[in-house]
Structures are given as structure tokens and as C-alpha cells.
Write a protein that holds these residues in place. Sequence first.
Motif: not given
Length: 378
Positions: A264-279
Motif C-alpha cells: 500500500n502506498k505510504p502517506p503523501v506527507g511521509l513521501m514529501m518528508f523523505a524528499q526534504v530529508l534527502l536534500y
Amino acid sequence: MDIDRPTNVSFFDFVGGVQLLQGEDTRTAMPVLLIGICVSGAVCNLLVLLIFIRDFRSGRGSEVKALLASLASTDLVILLLCAPVRAVTYYRQTWTLGSFACRTTDWFQHSCVVAKTLILVATTKAKHTLIPRTAAAEPLYSPTWIHGALAFIWTVSMIFPIPQMLFATLLPRGSDFVCVSEMPVCASDFMSLFYKIYPTVTFVAPVIFTIAFHTKTLYTAVNHAPSPQHQGKVVLVLLCLSGALGLMLLPEWGTFTWIRLRYNKPPVGLMMFAQVLLYACSSLSPVILMTMYDDVRQGLVAIWFITTCRSNKRAPAIKCPQTEGNGAEVGANAVGNAVSQMKETTFPDVEHFWTGRRNTHVEDEHDPVPWEKEEKML
């Protein structure tokens, strides 16, 4: 962000950032946050690169510094080429950068992320070869080894994410387009196995190996090395870089694997938080170097003195201290210059007094200090 998946596709996801989001707050906040991280991180990485270039030109280079400079260059590329793409995508909510950018954006970002991890592994190997020497800042003895290692790292880093480029495509949605990744049903079994091996080989195993190796090396350096204070500091810097990379990239790799294994797809907030942490990881690495690595701190002091001297070059009375060497030498040079200037300064009244006293003949009966003459005669 919901969109219908074609019937002949087993996997479907957005590429280049989450698209078709609802809400003006997200559309404004995410680009501002990404741009702030991008600008601050780019400045810090540029400073670190300038310091390393200065060290190599002055003959204070090493294998570790060469690989750390490559790490800073990779972070700079991520912040200048990958982060703006995500910022534009979040602002426009659709894909507006064309088909070529759609196919290569995730592939290029994953190549840089994998290269960062493998560069830290190579940095560990370089530090291991430098520990038996007297100092970690020895001249660069084997540039061929460095060039070969970097060529191998970038070749491997560009090969592994190729499926990200093969399955990316533009999908029309009304008058706009969205960039998505579509995996055909015929490739689902092979890609399911690939997406289990890919994160393990390029992230999990290298990070665990790097952290374990640095921990063991730090223990050895502190307890058995001839100069434990200096070696322990350098190993601690590498350990902090590896730990920060592992912790801050874990959400990105977790959501990536989660989606590709068709859970199941993870929450959208978690995906956005992961991208912010990457940068943010690319912005944190130069901060760790500037605060914990002695050579980088000394380079910052030298750059500050150079900029201060240039800003005050019109004032003739201000003599800028020498910036060669470490911070203690800079301070010693400044104090030495001040003392020499004080020695060269003459006071007219005192000079006239002593000159007059030396050239004046005093009669014996009027001599106020006759015992001095008696002592000289004895």
C-alpha cells in the motif's frame, strides 16, 4: 493525487516529485523550503570545495580530502540540479519540463545518491591506508587510485538506476502532463527481485559496513594509535558523515522500496518528508565538515582573513596577518607583527632624555650618583 492506472501496468507512481496535490499551502511551502535548503547547502558546499582546492594547491592534499571534495561536489550537483526540479513540480502540480527531463530526473538523482554512499565507502578505505602514517593530511600519493575509484563508483551508480529511466514516461491529463513510472506486467517478477537487491547493495550494506568500520577504527585510534587525538577527530568526522547519511536517507529508501514492492502506498506527507530529508542531507554534510574537521575550520579562518584584507586594502595602517598555517600560527603572526611595530616605534622625549644623559659630562663634586663611578673604578 489520485490517477487511474492502466490495466497492463503492474506498478504506477509519480516521477520527479508528488504531483496533482490539493491545497495552496503545500504548493507554496514545499518550493520555499526546498529553495532555502538548496541555497544554503550550495553555499556551504562551495566553501568546502574552495578550502579543499586551496589545500591541494598549497601541497596539503590527501586521499581523504580528494574523496571528501568529490562528496561535496556530488552534494552540490544534487542541490543545484535535482532540488529545483522538485520545487517546480510542487509549485506547478503537473510536469512542465519535457519528456527528456521526465525520463532522466529520477535516474540522475538516484545515481548521485548511490555515488554519495559509495564515496563514503571509498573514503573509509582511504582513511585506513592513512592511519599508519604520522598525519592524515599527507600529500596525495596515489592520484591514479583516486581516479580509478571515482570512475568505478560513478559507473556503478549510473548503471543501477537504469530502470528508473526505462519506465518513466509522460502521461497526458487534460491539457497538462504528469510524469509517471509504469512497469509492465511482463517485467513485474524480475523487477520485484531487483527492487529487493538494489536498496540492499547500494544503501543498506554500504552504510552498515561504513559505520561498523569507522566505529572499530575510532576505538583503535583512541586506544592504540601513536597520535590518538588527531586520528580520532578525523575518524569521528567520517563516522558522523556516514551516520547522518544513513539516518537521513533511510525514509527516502524506505518509501522507494515500499512503493516498488507493490505494498500500500505510504502517506503523501511521509513521501514529501523523505524528499526534504534527502536534500537536507546534502546541506548537512558540509556543515559537519566545517564544524568538526580541523583542516576545513582552518581554511574558513584563512578565507575570512583574505576577505577582510581585501575589504581593508585602502587603509595603509592596517597590516593583515599571514594566513599560512593553522589558526594558532595565524594568531602568533598577528601578535609578532604588533610587537615588532611597537619595537620600531620611538618616543622623542625619552630618546632626547637618554641622549642628553649620555652626552652630558657631570663634575665629580656635582655628581648625584657618585657610587656608580666608584663601582666602575672597582
